[in-house]
Every structure is written in C-alpha cells, then in structure tokens.
Design an enzyme around this catalytic site. Structure first.
Site, short mmCIF file in Angstrom:
data_model
loop_
_atom_site.label_atom_id
_atom_site.label_comp_id
_atom_site.label_asym_id
_atom_site.label_seq_id
_atom_site.Cartn_x
_atom_site.Cartn_y
_atom_site.Cartn_z
N ARG A 246 42.16 39.92 41.67
CA ARG A 246 43.53 39.92 42.17
C ARG A 246 43.47 39.88 43.69
O ARG A 246 42.61 40.52 44.31
CB ARG A 246 44.29 41.17 41.71
CG ARG A 246 44.60 41.20 40.21
CD ARG A 246 45.65 40.16 39.83
NE ARG A 246 46.04 40.24 38.42
CZ ARG A 246 45.47 39.56 37.43
NH1 ARG A 246 44.45 38.73 37.70
NH2 ARG A 246 45.89 39.68 36.19
N GLU A 274 50.59 35.35 46.74
CA GLU A 274 50.28 34.20 45.90
C GLU A 274 51.58 33.54 45.44
O GLU A 274 52.39 34.23 44.82
CB GLU A 274 49.46 34.66 44.70
CG GLU A 274 48.74 33.55 43.97
CD GLU A 274 47.76 34.09 42.95
OE1 GLU A 274 46.54 33.94 43.16
OE2 GLU A 274 48.22 34.68 41.96
N HIS A 293 44.48 29.67 41.68
CA HIS A 293 44.48 30.55 40.49
C HIS A 293 44.20 29.73 39.22
O HIS A 293 44.96 29.78 38.25
CB HIS A 293 45.81 31.29 40.37
CG HIS A 293 45.69 32.60 39.64
ND1 HIS A 293 46.35 33.73 40.02
CD2 HIS A 293 44.98 32.94 38.53
CE1 HIS A 293 46.08 34.73 39.19
NE2 HIS A 293 45.23 34.27 38.27
#
Length: 335
Positions: A246, A274, A293
């Site tokens: 993360r 993000e 991602h």
C-alpha cells in the site's frame, strides 16, 4: 430433489463475467440458485433487497456495499460471505462477526500475481534493466564491451518486509535463484522464519544489508510511513525500494527527496495518493519506475479468484471446513 441454497452476487456488476467466466459460473450455478444478471452494488435497490432477504450466501467482489447491521437485518438467512477478491476490510463490519457469519477471501489466489510481479521486478532490478534501457535509448548504440559494475543477480541480497500471504509466496518464488533473502516482520519468530527458509532480521538491519527491499506489510496505523526518511537513509547506495503493498507504507515526500539525490531507486506499483497527481515528480525521475496498481490479478488472472470462491462454495455446501476462512482476530494485522 433438495432445493439448492440461494445466493446473490454483490459487487460492481461488470466484474461478475470477469471473475466467473462461463465454465466457472456453471459450477457456481450447479451449487446454488443465483441470477448472474442480478448483481447488488446497492442494497437499497428493491430487487437486490428482495434477493438479499432470501440469500444464504453472498458472493462478493470489488464494489460490494458495506455489510452493516441494517443490511444484515435484511438478510436473516445469510450464513456465509465468499469474497472473490483480496481484503474484506472495506465492506465487512463488526456485525458480520458478531452474527457468526463465515467469511472467506480469495486473497491467497490474488497473492500469486503480486508475488510474480515482484519476482520479475527483483530480477530486472538486479540486472539494472530500467537504467540500461534509458542509456540505450539515449545513445541509440549498443554498448559493446561495456560491463556495468555491481549489476547481476548472483548473491544479490533481497530484503522482504512482511511475511504476509504475498511475502510468503514471494519467498517461495525466490528460492530457486542465487539470491540471499532475508525477512523482517515483528509478528514472526525465529522458528517461523526458519520454516520459511530465511533469516529473521530487525527492520533496520534488513534495510542496511539489502540490495533490494520489497514491502509486503499490511496497511495498519502502525505501518503508516513504515519506510520514512530515517529508514530510506539506512539503505545502501545503489539499492532499490520496491512497493506492491500500500502506498501509505512509504513516506513519499521523503522518498522523492532521496530519489532526487540519485542514491537509490524505487519501483512502485502503489502510491500515496493513488492515482498520483499529474505533476508528481515520480513520473519524471529517472530512478523511479511507477506502474498503475497492476501487480494484482489482471485480465485472465481474475478467473483464478472466481475459481477459488467456487471451490469454497462447494466446501461450504458439503459441510467441509473453508480453506480460506478469515479469522477476525487476525484481521487488524492482515491486508
């Protein structure tokens, strides 16, 4: 003939066909009565509410609404939630556990592509592939006879932060290579690390002695900015930080400052925030390699998650123990 239990899909509607291609969906429908065209992404919808009232099983995925007390009150028959994705933290509530509803996740299946991505990046980083590509692009000539010192994967030291599902799977994948792998995890003891075949190190020692550091710890209050200015300064010159966990585990302001100095490099599949702002220096720094991602399940890999949930459904309905049941006592220190 006994009536099949009723089930309901609860996720973003477009995900069902990706997670459950025809052959997998057929297996689901042989086990339960379920309408693939009825996918709940809002439990206030009348059709979803009606199906929820009769459902014994929820098959969930990304975009599942929160299962709070009001929703569970409307689902008196519910006995299991089978999640065709990773973390269940985003939609489960204490009420789920208080009512004894079994919760299972396909997180282990999703761990494999993340571990595979990380393995690929470790090997490419060890060969300095990203900088080599940029030099080749700039010169437009092959560097015959040029040997770059310090490049190669023989004996390269890889530090794994976190013996999570992904961290453990990565350690397995790294085993055939001529790499020296170490682990840092406050929840793992020497015996557990020995069983994984790696030495256990304090985080600071792992950072000081690793050529490549890869982050696989969960996102918790304790791991926020786990890798900050002090930790980055411990990393050796020329080392690489790899994050597929993360974004919040890394202090990005401190990382950008360190990258601007050119001392280390970073490979990031997750960021904080993000997505990144369009003017983020991470897009332009030559020693930062950023992907959007994508390490987790993509494309045809999504069917692996549906397959995992289908197997769990079959275990549930034949009275067997779920293979991937979530223990709420461990939820806080898992992804």
């Amino acid at each position: 003939m006994p009536t099949r239990p009723r089930a309901l899909f609860a996720m973003t509607p477009g995900h069902v066909s990706r997670l459950f291609p025809p052959e997998v969906l057929d297996r689901v429908r042989r086990s339960v009565e379920i309408d693939p065209a009825l996918v709940a992404d809002d439990f206030a919808d009348p059709r979803a509410r009606e199906a929820l009232a009769r459902a014994e099983v929820l098959i969930t995925g990304w975009g599942c609404p929160r299962l709070d007390e009001a929703v569970l009150d409307a689902a008196p028959e519910l006995r299991a939630v089978l999640h065709a994705a990773g973390s269940v933290k985003g939609f489960t509530t204490p009420a789920v556990w208080e009512r004894g509803i079994a919760v299972s996740s396909a997180a282990s299946a999703n761990a494999l592509p993340v571990a595979e991505y990380t393995l690929a990046m470790v090997l490419l980083a060890g060969k300095d592939v990203f900088a080599q590509r940029d030099r080749y692009r700039a010169r437009r000539a092959f560097p015959f006879g040029e040997i770059v010192p310090g490049v190669g994967n023989l004996g390269r030291r890889v530090g794994v932060i976190g013996a999570s599902r992904i961290g453990r799977r990565l350690i397995e994948l790294l085993r055939p290579f001529d790499l020296r792998v170490g682990l840092a995890d406050p929840h793992v003891d020497e015996a557990a690390a020995a069983a994984l075949g790696v030495p256990l190190l304090p985080l600071d020692d792992l950072l000081r002695t690793s050529d490549i550091v890869t982050v696989h710890a969960p996102q918790t209050p304790e791991t926020h900015h786990l890798i900050g200015r002090r930790e980055l300064a411990l990393m050796p010159d020329g080392s690489v930080l790899l994050n597929t966990a993360r974004g919040s585990l890394v202090d990005h302001a401190a990382l950008v400052e360190e990258l601007r100095g050119g001392r280390i490099s970073a490979i990031l599949d997750v960021t904080d925030p993000e997505p990144l702002p369009v003017d983020s220096p991470l897009f332009d720094l030559p020693n930062a390699f950023v992907t959007p991602h994508v390490a987790g399940s993509q494309g045809n890999e999504l069917a692996r998650l549906g397959h995992t949930v289908t197997e769990e459904l079959e275990r549930l309905l034949t009275g067997r123990e779920l293979a991937h049941r979530i223990d709420p006592a461990e939820l806080e220190r898992t992804a």
